[in-house]
Design an enzyme around this catalytic site. Structure first.
Site, mmCIF file in Angstrom:
data_model
loop_
_atom_site.group_PDB
_atom_site.id
_atom_site.type_symbol
_atom_site.label_atom_id
_atom_site.label_comp_id
_atom_site.label_asym_id
_atom_site.label_seq_id
_atom_site.Cartn_x
_atom_site.Cartn_y
_atom_site.Cartn_z
ATOM 1 N N ASP A 61 0.854 -1.185 0.000
ATOM 2 C CA ASP A 61 0.000 0.000 0.000
ATOM 3 C C ASP A 61 0.888 1.233 0.000
ATOM 4 O O ASP A 61 1.789 1.364 0.850
ATOM 5 C CB ASP A 61 -0.897 0.018 1.234
ATOM 6 C CG ASP A 61 -2.006 -1.033 1.170
ATOM 7 O OD1 ASP A 61 -2.046 -1.776 0.170
ATOM 8 O OD2 ASP A 61 -2.815 -1.103 2.112
ATOM 9 N N ASP B 115 -15.269 -3.075 -1.703
ATOM 10 C CA ASP B 115 -14.874 -2.777 -0.328
ATOM 11 C C ASP B 115 -16.143 -2.551 0.486
ATOM 12 O O ASP B 115 -16.937 -1.656 0.169
ATOM 13 C CB ASP B 115 -14.000 -1.527 -0.285
ATOM 14 C CG ASP B 115 -12.794 -1.634 -1.217
ATOM 15 O OD1 ASP B 115 -12.270 -2.756 -1.355
ATOM 16 O OD2 ASP B 115 -12.395 -0.610 -1.800
#
Length: 239
Positions: free
Chosen positions: A8, A129
């Protein structure tokens, strides 16, 4: 089942967030390309990248770090975060990215997802998500009334390569993935489902693999913290 180590990216660094909170970022490596190389040298066949700044900005922000990773490794890589138009999709795939992940636009502009999947077969994934079963967009900052399974079914005939399902409340919390929800989604559609969020032990990987329907698992913090031995994880996933 394929293991996808996660990198990330925030401000050019490899970080991990806790439940998607940008202010709860822990920096694990100032050199994301070196981190990518270490994963590949350990035997990983895919990498999962997220441009965290891009997810909030709605456009690529950590492009330099992503390009450095692509130049440093020779395995396919998937990227999500701030990819919301065809020009960006074409640009990333043209630079050698293996697969783009479309999240926010899957809710806001599903026709774009369909067009991209037709134009680039096998190279477009949808990121779903969810918090409490409901889809969140724009870097998880905005919640919708859309059920995760309903969103997945909208792309059943679109030629999407994979669905990346993230349980936001599990992400970075080291508490285990939401196996029942992930399995239920995988059984509801024919698109391969990749689990994300909370994968923190070999037992988590075994549980996902035991479903027989989950195609992959993404893990980040547990690999950085050493809670999961990467070699052992790859052995579990490969069976």
């Amino acid at each position: 089942m394929i293991l996808y180590p996660a990198i990330d990216l925030k401000d050019g660094q490899a970080v991990r967030l806790l439940r998607g909170e940008m202010e709860a970022a822990t920096v694990f490596n100032d050199d994301p390309a070196a981190q990518a190389r270490s994963f590949v040298e350990a035997g990983c066949e895919w990498l999962h990248l997220v441009d965290l700044n891009g997810a909030f900005a709605g456009r690529p922000v950590n492009g330099e770090a992503v390009e450095a990773i692509l130049q440093a490794i020779d395995v396919p890589t998937q990227l999500g975060g701030g990819i919301r138009d065809m020009a960006t999709i074409e640009g990333w795939l043209g630079r050698g990215l293996g697969r783009v992940i479309l999240g926010t636009v899957a809710v806001e502009d599903p026709d774009l997802v369909r067009e991209a999947a037709r134009t680039f077969p096998g190279q477009v994934a949808v990121g779903i998500d969810a918090r409490g079963g409901k889809v969140a967009t724009r870097g998880w900052a905005e919640e919708t009334d859309v059920e995760a399974t309903d969103l997945a079914r909208r792309f059943e005939d679109a030629g999407v390569a994979a669905l990346i399902y993230t349980d936001i409340d599990r992400d970075g919390a080291m508490g285990g993935p939401n196996v029942p929800a992930t399995e239920a989604l995988a059984r509801a559609v024919s698109i391969p489902v990749i689990a994300s969020g909370g994968v923190s032990s070999l037992d988590d990987l075994r549980a996902l693999k035991a479903t027989g329907v989950v195609a992959g698992a993404i893990s980040g913090r547990a690999l950085y913290d050493g809670a999961i031995d990467l070699g052992a994880a790859l052995d579990v996933c490969r069976g």
